[in-house]
Enzyme design. Structure first.
Site, PDB file in Angstrom:
ATOM      1  N   PRO A   2       0.829  -1.212   0.000  1.00 42.01           N
ATOM      2  CA  PRO A   2       0.000   0.000   0.000  1.00 42.01           C
ATOM      3  C   PRO A   2       0.854   1.248   0.000  1.00 42.01           C
ATOM      4  O   PRO A   2       1.793   1.373   0.783  1.00 42.01           O
ATOM      5  CB  PRO A   2      -0.805  -0.133   1.298  1.00 42.01           C
ATOM      6  CG  PRO A   2      -0.823  -1.597   1.584  1.00 42.01           C
ATOM      7  CD  PRO A   2       0.505  -2.114   1.105  1.00 42.01           C
ATOM      8  N   GLU A   3       0.524   2.173  -0.888  1.00 43.18           N
ATOM      9  CA  GLU A   3       1.277   3.413  -1.025  1.00 43.18           C
ATOM     10  C   GLU A   3       0.398   4.582  -0.579  1.00 43.18           C
ATOM     11  O   GLU A   3      -0.682   4.374  -0.034  1.00 43.18           O
ATOM     12  CB  GLU A   3       1.736   3.576  -2.473  1.00 43.18           C
ATOM     13  CG  GLU A   3       2.560   2.418  -3.011  1.00 43.18           C
ATOM     14  CD  GLU A   3       3.975   2.347  -2.429  1.00 43.18           C
ATOM     15  OE1 GLU A   3       4.342   3.230  -1.628  1.00 43.18           O
ATOM     16  OE2 GLU A   3       4.706   1.408  -2.771  1.00 43.18           O
TER      17      GLU A   3
END
Length: 275
Positions: A2-3
């Protein structure tokens, strides 16, 4: 992993359900994450009101009067919101924040995420070691082409690893870095210190556009990520280069290429992107 867009999507989904509510319990089933979950959180925070839920880079900041919980999703972590009574926990449901009327549950199969505690007495949470060295936020008014140009002078490292490093600008993860460089027409192998101010202006604008579009469609779901409400992200459906090795460029038709930079896959169009 996840960014920034995925973390921001999570924050926006959790906030309306939890901010302003009292925390009734902290249930830790598995304290052995990337770093051990601090002991005594339940006794410390029971009855405390969540005053704000913020994001710094890829970290969520759960602000209480006594201090701030800092959480990172690692590679496979997700926060899910559940009405109470919540469903029975499953094997990888490691931690619950039980609020009045709702519950936030952290699921992390690979346990590379983190839940940290920063007491208010320790001062500004942004000075915490996990946050102190982070670069400017991409939606901060200070972030523009001039910022990038100024902070890359004399740097020989290629532009893509520099962006991924997070010290100049934070949160431009691997997918979004490849896409931003494509939109700006910049070869990911270009030495950062040699790019001109006008090219950096295009890159800064592309970074903002790509991240904003990703947030608007729920981020990117490659394997595990879903929003706090269980929705997948759809950004990858429209990706111009990422994950498209050998496929025709959406602009010029040239086959998209792939290489590895700093142990991360990079995708680019050799015709549309120049050094």
């Amino acid at each position: 992993m996840p960014e920034l867009p995925e973390v921001e999507v999570t924050r926006r989904a959790l906030g309306p359900h939890l901010v302003g509510r009292a925390l009734e319990a902290v249930v830790v089933r598995q304290p052995r994450l990337r770093q051990p979950v601090p002991e005594g959180l339940d006794a410390l925070l029971r009855g405390a009101v969540l005053e704000a839920l913020e994001r710094r880079g890829k970290y969520l900041l759960w602000r209480f009067a006594k201090g701030t919980l800092i959480s990172h999703l690692g590679m496979t972590g997700v926060w899910r919101i559940h009405p109470r009574p919540a469903p029975a926990p499953r094997a990888h449901d490691h931690l619950d924040l039980v609020f009045r009327g709702a519950l936030a549950r952290l699921t992390d199969p690979r346990r590379f995420g983190a839940v940290l505690w920063h007491p208010a007495a320790a001062g500004d949470v942004l000075a915490h070691p996990a946050l102190a060295s982070l670069g400017v936020e991409p939606f901060d008014a200070r972030f523009d082409g001039a910022w990038l140009h100024r902070h890359t002078r004399g740097r020989r490292v290629a532009i893509k690893p520099l962006l991924l490093g997070g010290q100049v600008v934070v949160g431009v993860g691997n997918i979004y870095c490849s896409e931003s460089l494509f939109r700006a027409g910049i070869d990911p192998r270009s030495p950062a210190g040699r790019l001109s101010a006008p090219r950096y202006a295009r890159l800064a604008a592309a970074v903002r556009e790509v991240l904003a579009e990703a947030i608007a469609v729920g981020g990117s779901t490659l394997r595990d990520f879903v929003s706090a409400e269980g929705a997948e992200g759809y950004f990858m459906r429209e990706a111009a280069v990422y994950g498209r090795e050998g496929l025709p460029c959406r602009v010029c038709g040239t086959p998209v290429r792939r290489l590895v930079q700093g142990q991360r896959a990079t995708y680019w169009c050799p015709r549309c992107q120049r050094r």
